[in-house]
Scaffold this active site. Structure first.
Site, PDB file in Angstrom:
ATOM      1  N   ASN A  12       0.880  -1.168   0.000  1.00 48.89           N
ATOM      2  CA  ASN A  12       0.000   0.000   0.000  1.00 48.89           C
ATOM      3  C   ASN A  12       0.918   1.218   0.000  1.00 48.89           C
ATOM      4  O   ASN A  12       1.492   1.583   1.015  1.00 48.89           O
ATOM      5  CB  ASN A  12      -0.872  -0.041   1.255  1.00 48.89           C
ATOM      6  CG  ASN A  12      -1.877   1.087   1.295  1.00 48.89           C
ATOM      7  OD1 ASN A  12      -1.831   2.017   0.478  1.00 48.89           O
ATOM      8  ND2 ASN A  12      -2.785   1.015   2.238  1.00 48.89           N
ATOM      9  N   ARG A  90      -2.570  -2.182  -3.402  1.00 48.14           N
ATOM     10  CA  ARG A  90      -3.779  -1.410  -3.170  1.00 48.14           C
ATOM     11  C   ARG A  90      -3.732  -0.152  -4.034  1.00 48.14           C
ATOM     12  O   ARG A  90      -2.755   0.593  -4.008  1.00 48.14           O
ATOM     13  CB  ARG A  90      -3.881  -1.017  -1.699  1.00 48.14           C
ATOM     14  CG  ARG A  90      -5.114  -0.219  -1.461  1.00 48.14           C
ATOM     15  CD  ARG A  90      -5.202   0.321  -0.083  1.00 48.14           C
ATOM     16  NE  ARG A  90      -6.420   1.129   0.010  1.00 48.14           N
ATOM     17  CZ  ARG A  90      -6.576   2.137   0.842  1.00 48.14           C
ATOM     18  NH1 ARG A  90      -5.611   2.458   1.676  1.00 48.14           N
ATOM     19  NH2 ARG A  90      -7.686   2.818   0.858  1.00 48.14           N
ATOM     20  N   HIS A 179     -13.041   2.713  -0.021  1.00 50.11           N
ATOM     21  CA  HIS A 179     -13.027   1.680   1.036  1.00 50.11           C
ATOM     22  C   HIS A 179     -13.695   0.382   0.544  1.00 50.11           C
ATOM     23  O   HIS A 179     -14.187  -0.411   1.358  1.00 50.11           O
ATOM     24  CB  HIS A 179     -13.780   2.137   2.299  1.00 50.11           C
ATOM     25  CG  HIS A 179     -13.117   3.240   3.058  1.00 50.11           C
ATOM     26  ND1 HIS A 179     -13.844   4.241   3.674  1.00 50.11           N
ATOM     27  CD2 HIS A 179     -11.823   3.490   3.342  1.00 50.11           C
ATOM     28  CE1 HIS A 179     -13.014   5.074   4.289  1.00 50.11           C
ATOM     29  NE2 HIS A 179     -11.770   4.633   4.092  1.00 50.11           N
ATOM     30  N   ARG A 240     -11.757  15.482   7.687  1.00 44.01           N
ATOM     31  CA  ARG A 240     -12.583  15.891   6.542  1.00 44.01           C
ATOM     32  C   ARG A 240     -14.001  16.216   7.004  1.00 44.01           C
ATOM     33  O   ARG A 240     -14.546  15.537   7.872  1.00 44.01           O
ATOM     34  CB  ARG A 240     -12.671  14.761   5.505  1.00 44.01           C
ATOM     35  CG  ARG A 240     -11.365  14.451   4.815  1.00 44.01           C
ATOM     36  CD  ARG A 240     -11.611  13.485   3.649  1.00 44.01           C
ATOM     37  NE  ARG A 240     -10.370  12.836   3.257  1.00 44.01           N
ATOM     38  CZ  ARG A 240     -10.187  11.520   3.255  1.00 44.01           C
ATOM     39  NH1 ARG A 240     -11.173  10.698   3.591  1.00 44.01           N
ATOM     40  NH2 ARG A 240      -9.027  11.018   2.901  1.00 44.01           N
ATOM     41  N   GLU A 385      -8.280  -5.654   5.348  1.00 39.25           N
ATOM     42  CA  GLU A 385      -8.097  -5.331   3.933  1.00 39.25           C
ATOM     43  C   GLU A 385      -6.898  -6.067   3.330  1.00 39.25           C
ATOM     44  O   GLU A 385      -6.938  -6.509   2.188  1.00 39.25           O
ATOM     45  CB  GLU A 385      -7.944  -3.819   3.759  1.00 39.25           C
ATOM     46  CG  GLU A 385      -9.245  -3.096   4.023  1.00 39.25           C
ATOM     47  CD  GLU A 385      -9.076  -1.606   4.230  1.00 39.25           C
ATOM     48  OE1 GLU A 385      -9.253  -0.860   3.273  1.00 39.25           O
ATOM     49  OE2 GLU A 385      -8.777  -1.186   5.365  1.00 39.25           O
TER      50      GLU A 385
END
Ligand code: ADP
Length: 402
Positions: A12, A90, A179, A240, A385
């Site tokens: 990743n 990823r 996601h 955010r 993940e």
């Protein structure tokens, strides 16, 4: 420990970091994992973690190639290179080009590159990681697992914004969702945990980490999701804002003279839990402060839970039937407080918290947190993940090998 010949390297690659995990395909926890940090900065380092503990070493250069060289050297020192069957990468944005994971070819690289304008911060470092890894580990297959792919089953009424169609047709302005790997994994696990029919179920999965999103999953497919063209839309996140009236954005730009860069920073880096609390983007820290009466922390947690409950309610309307709400991610898996605050707002669904179960299901445990017999119910499912990426990678590598 000597692994069998079934190791998958999961990468990743971020702008200043490279996260990695070595997964044995028969086992859900990685045999080795770690993080290279401060790539492109001062004092780059790499940390390796295995069942024996953690070890950090400096890197000779502050770039992704140096980080990957260190990973490969570590694998070689352990005698694991021969056991490596494939590498899974990823990738954040696959636009409309990818509906599932794929073996990486020059065409796939070009297609990911074509999505760079949609994810200028995320896709270029992923591509860099892919290029470096394909050079260093050139004789095994490399697979791209895309965050957006799971959401490509959304119907157009769910993914279109009410803009002139030109914006979609010419510039790809639509909701993509993110996601996806996590939502896909926890939805699949939830079907097993709750004894649901794989071909007839409706879930809302809430991935609550530093980034947060919720997805309506019908019969194993994403049919609606809270994130949009970018990960900024939807839920309140660490830094955010999530949803905001675009008119409010225009208002701030006009009245404060903020330019595009300043607004970008305001909405992505200074808002969310951090902005509301004036204290921190970290849920655990806010919970500790709220317990001591910090007004900003209490407010931030309440707005977070309110927005989440509102989204769960809205997403349920994209399903035939709501069987369960699933919590996952750092907050979803570890915060009984956020789960309790959210469920208290979901009374119209007729489900209620089992306070005792809610306190016990933490730290990677899975379980139902509503009263026995409640339909719909709510449950916690720990995400994984890396494991999902390793599974996709192993399967595609097996198929490619014939
Ligand atoms: P990322 O999106 O970076 O992968 P994680 O999924 O690890 O993030 O989630 C990080 C969030 O989880 C942080 O806000 C952190 O405070 C929160 N978190 C972790 N453990 C707890 C806990 N015990 N209680 C409340 N929040 C927690």
């Amino acid at each position: 420990m000597a692994p069998d010949k079934n190791l998958i390297l999961v990468l990743n690659s971020g702008s200043s970091s490279l996260k990695f995990a070595v997964q044995n395909t028969g086992q859900r926890t990685p045999v080795l994992s770690g993080l290279a940090e401060r790539l492109g900065g001062e004092g780059p380092s790499i940390t390796f973690k295995d069942e024996g503990g953690k070890r950090t070493a400096p890197l000779p250069r502050a770039d992704h190639a140096a980080a990957l060289d260190a990973v490969v050297a570590e694998l070689a020192a352990r005698g694991w290179i021969e056991a490596l069957v494939a590498v899974g990468h990823r990738v954040v944005h696959g636009g409309e080009r990818f509906t599932g994971s794929v073996i990486i070819t020059p065409l796939v690289i070009a297609d990911i590159e074509a999505c760079n304008p949609l994810a200028p911060l995320h896709n270029p470092p992923a591509l860099l990681g892919i290029r470096v890894a394909m050079e260093r580990l050139s004789d095994i297959p490399h697979v791209a697992v895309l965050d957006t792919a799971f959401h490509q089953t959304m119907p157009r009424e769910a993914y279109l914004y009410a803009l002139p169609m030109e914006q979609y047709r010419s510039y790809g302005v639509r909701r993509y969702g993110f996601h996806g790997t996590s939502h896909r994994f926890v939805a699949h696990e939830a079907v097993g945990l709750l004894g649901l029919d794989p071909a007839d179920h409706g879930l809302v999965t809430a991935h609550l980490g530093n980034g947060a999103s919720a997805t309506a999953v019908q019969d194993g497919c994403s049919v609606d999701t809270s994130m949009g063209l970018t990960p900024l839309e939807g839920l309140v996140m660490g830094t955010r804002s999530g949803d905001i009236d675009v008119g409010a954005v225009l208002h701030m730009m006009r009245t404060e003279g903020l330019d595009v860069a300043a607004i970008d920073t305001l909405l992505n880096k200074k808002s969310g839990l951090l902005g509301l609390s004036g204290l921190s983007n970290d849920c655990r820290e806010l919970e500790a402060a709220a317990a001591k009466g910090h007004e900003g922390a209490i407010l931030a947690l309440d707005v977070f839970a309110h927005r989440l409950a509102r989204y769960i309610g809205a997403l349920a309307m994209s399903l035939r039937r709501l069987d369960a709400v699933i919590f996952t991610g750092g907050i979803g898996e570890n915060s009984p407080l956020i789960r309790a605050k959210t469920l208290a707002r979901l009374q119209p669904f007729g489900m209620a918290l089992d306070a005792d179960a809610n306190e016990k299901v933490i730290r990677g445990r899975n379980g139902v947190i509503t009263r026995a017999g409640d339909k719909p119910c709510a449950a916690v499912v720990a995400t994984n993940e890396e494991w999902m990426i390793a599974c996709d990678t192993a399967e595609l590598a097996r198929k490619a090998a014939g």
